[in-house]
Design a protein around this motif. Structure first.
Motif, PDB file in Angstrom:
ATOM      1  N   HIS A  31      34.228  46.779  43.863  1.00 27.34           N
ATOM      2  CA  HIS A  31      35.616  46.753  43.384  1.00 27.34           C
ATOM      3  C   HIS A  31      36.391  48.011  43.752  1.00 27.34           C
ATOM      4  O   HIS A  31      37.626  47.995  43.739  1.00 27.34           O
ATOM      5  CB  HIS A  31      35.654  46.487  41.873  1.00 27.34           C
ATOM      6  N   GLN A  32      35.713  49.087  44.113  1.00 19.81           N
ATOM      7  CA  GLN A  32      36.419  50.280  44.583  1.00 19.81           C
ATOM      8  C   GLN A  32      37.258  49.950  45.813  1.00 19.81           C
ATOM      9  O   GLN A  32      38.290  50.571  46.049  1.00 19.81           O
ATOM     10  CB  GLN A  32      35.433  51.413  44.883  1.00 19.81           C
ATOM     11  N   GLY A  33      36.839  48.947  46.573  1.00 19.55           N
ATOM     12  CA  GLY A  33      37.586  48.530  47.763  1.00 19.55           C
ATOM     13  C   GLY A  33      38.927  47.892  47.449  1.00 19.55           C
ATOM     14  O   GLY A  33      39.749  47.711  48.342  1.00 19.55           O
ATOM     15  N   ALA A  34      39.170  47.556  46.198  1.00 19.70           N
ATOM     16  CA  ALA A  34      40.442  46.946  45.787  1.00 19.70           C
ATOM     17  C   ALA A  34      41.257  47.914  44.933  1.00 19.70           C
ATOM     18  O   ALA A  34      42.077  47.493  44.116  1.00 19.70           O
ATOM     19  CB  ALA A  34      40.183  45.649  45.029  1.00 19.70           C
ATOM     20  N   SER A  35      41.069  49.206  45.141  1.00 22.29           N
ATOM     21  CA  SER A  35      41.746  50.208  44.299  1.00 22.29           C
ATOM     22  C   SER A  35      43.266  50.109  44.383  1.00 22.29           C
ATOM     23  O   SER A  35      43.954  50.389  43.405  1.00 22.29           O
ATOM     24  CB  SER A  35      41.288  51.623  44.664  1.00 22.29           C
TER      25      SER A  35
ATOM     26  N   ASP B 197      44.755  47.649  41.552  1.00 23.35           N
ATOM     27  CA  ASP B 197      44.147  47.847  40.230  1.00 23.35           C
ATOM     28  C   ASP B 197      42.727  47.276  40.188  1.00 23.35           C
ATOM     29  O   ASP B 197      42.296  46.732  39.183  1.00 23.35           O
ATOM     30  CB  ASP B 197      45.013  47.244  39.125  1.00 23.35           C
ATOM     31  N   PHE B 198      42.028  47.396  41.335  1.00 26.75           N
ATOM     32  CA  PHE B 198      40.623  47.002  41.459  1.00 26.75           C
ATOM     33  C   PHE B 198      40.408  45.493  41.325  1.00 26.75           C
ATOM     34  O   PHE B 198      39.302  45.045  41.087  1.00 26.75           O
ATOM     35  CB  PHE B 198      39.745  47.793  40.476  1.00 26.75           C
ATOM     36  N   LEU B 199      41.473  44.709  41.523  1.00 25.97           N
ATOM     37  CA  LEU B 199      41.393  43.249  41.433  1.00 25.97           C
ATOM     38  C   LEU B 199      41.409  42.635  42.828  1.00 25.97           C
ATOM     39  O   LEU B 199      42.359  42.829  43.582  1.00 25.97           O
ATOM     40  CB  LEU B 199      42.582  42.685  40.649  1.00 25.97           C
ATOM     41  N   PHE B 200      40.392  41.868  43.165  1.00 24.03           N
ATOM     42  CA  PHE B 200      40.379  41.153  44.431  1.00 24.03           C
ATOM     43  C   PHE B 200      41.310  39.953  44.409  1.00 24.03           C
ATOM     44  O   PHE B 200      41.679  39.434  45.456  1.00 24.03           O
ATOM     45  CB  PHE B 200      38.956  40.695  44.770  1.00 24.03           C
ATOM     46  N   THR B 201      41.682  39.485  43.242  1.00 22.25           N
ATOM     47  CA  THR B 201      42.508  38.282  43.138  1.00 22.25           C
ATOM     48  C   THR B 201      43.966  38.603  42.793  1.00 22.25           C
ATOM     49  O   THR B 201      44.698  37.731  42.319  1.00 22.25           O
ATOM     50  CB  THR B 201      41.919  37.322  42.084  1.00 22.25           C
ATOM     51  N   HIS B 202      44.401  39.809  43.046  1.00 24.08           N
ATOM     52  CA  HIS B 202      45.767  40.228  42.740  1.00 24.08           C
ATOM     53  C   HIS B 202      46.790  39.290  43.397  1.00 24.08           C
ATOM     54  O   HIS B 202      47.737  38.835  42.742  1.00 24.08           O
ATOM     55  CB  HIS B 202      45.986  41.668  43.194  1.00 24.08           C
ATOM     56  N   SER B 203      46.601  38.980  44.672  1.00 23.00           N
ATOM     57  CA  SER B 203      47.563  38.104  45.365  1.00 23.00           C
ATOM     58  C   SER B 203      47.514  36.677  44.821  1.00 23.00           C
ATOM     59  O   SER B 203      48.526  35.977  44.805  1.00 23.00           O
ATOM     60  CB  SER B 203      47.313  38.108  46.871  1.00 23.00           C
ATOM     61  N   GLU B 204      46.358  36.247  44.354  1.00 26.87           N
ATOM     62  CA  GLU B 204      46.259  34.907  43.779  1.00 26.87           C
ATOM     63  C   GLU B 204      46.970  34.834  42.424  1.00 26.87           C
ATOM     64  O   GLU B 204      47.536  33.799  42.077  1.00 26.87           O
ATOM     65  CB  GLU B 204      44.794  34.495  43.669  1.00 26.87           C
ATOM     66  N   ILE B 205      46.959  35.935  41.686  1.00 32.70           N
ATOM     67  CA  ILE B 205      47.735  35.976  40.436  1.00 32.70           C
ATOM     68  C   ILE B 205      49.213  35.842  40.785  1.00 32.70           C
ATOM     69  O   ILE B 205      49.950  35.090  40.141  1.00 32.70           O
ATOM     70  CB  ILE B 205      47.469  37.273  39.639  1.00 32.70           C
TER      71      ILE B 205
END
Length: 161
Positions: A137-141, A144-152
């Motif tokens: 999850h550090q890769g999505a810093s 806000d460490f969320l891989f699904t930010h764009s899906e939200i």
């Protein structure tokens, strides 16, 4: 002498067994709690990978906050529900809390997020390595460490993906 050797051998075997078990347990105590409101969370996205189907959920309030461009608030939880061959297999819970990042050194920190795996019966899955979760999850810093930010952002009431 034989008795002493028998006790020493038994102690060595017991110590080795305990050490091996200790090496296999990766889950650590942290602040993540299994969500009490699981049935009220909103399924906004998911994935299908082979025999695994996942649903990712959070509250409508968190979805609205992220869509408004604001940071995810403390107390937020994201739950990944993992189904294998149509059966509930396990849960992954990501929870954010005020100053929770201070529980870890800089190499492990993911903002104020902590992670925990649970079995289908909602007991902690001690075989999972939460350090691996943090590392990934550090890769999505930037989100806000969320891989699904764009899906939200794309969620309109129907799960994305």
């Amino acid at each position: 002498m034989n008795t002493l050797l028998t006790y020493a051998t038994g102690a060595a075997i017991a110590f080795s067994a305990i050490a091996l078990v200790g090496l296999q347990v990766h889950a650590e105590t942290n602040r993540v709690k299994f969500p009490e409101n699981l049935d009220k969370l909103v399924h906004y996205t998911g994935r299908q990978r082979g025999e695994s189907v996942t649903h990712i959920k959070t509250t409508q309030n968190v979805i609205d906050t992220v869509k408004a461009g604001k940071p995810v608030p403390d107390g937020a939880q994201f739950v990944l529900i993992d189904y294998r061959n149509g059966e509930l297999y396990r849960y992954f819970v990501m929870e954010k809390g005020a100053n929770w990042g201070a529980d870890y050194d800089d190499t492990r920190r993911t903002g104020n997020w902590q992670f925990q795996w649970y079995w289908a019966d909602r007991t902690i899955n001690k075989a999972e390595n939460t350090n691996r979760c943090q590392s990934c999850h550090q890769g999505a810093s930037g989100n806000d460490f969320l891989f699904t930010h764009s899906e939200i952002q794309a969620f309109d009431g129907t799960p994305v993906n």
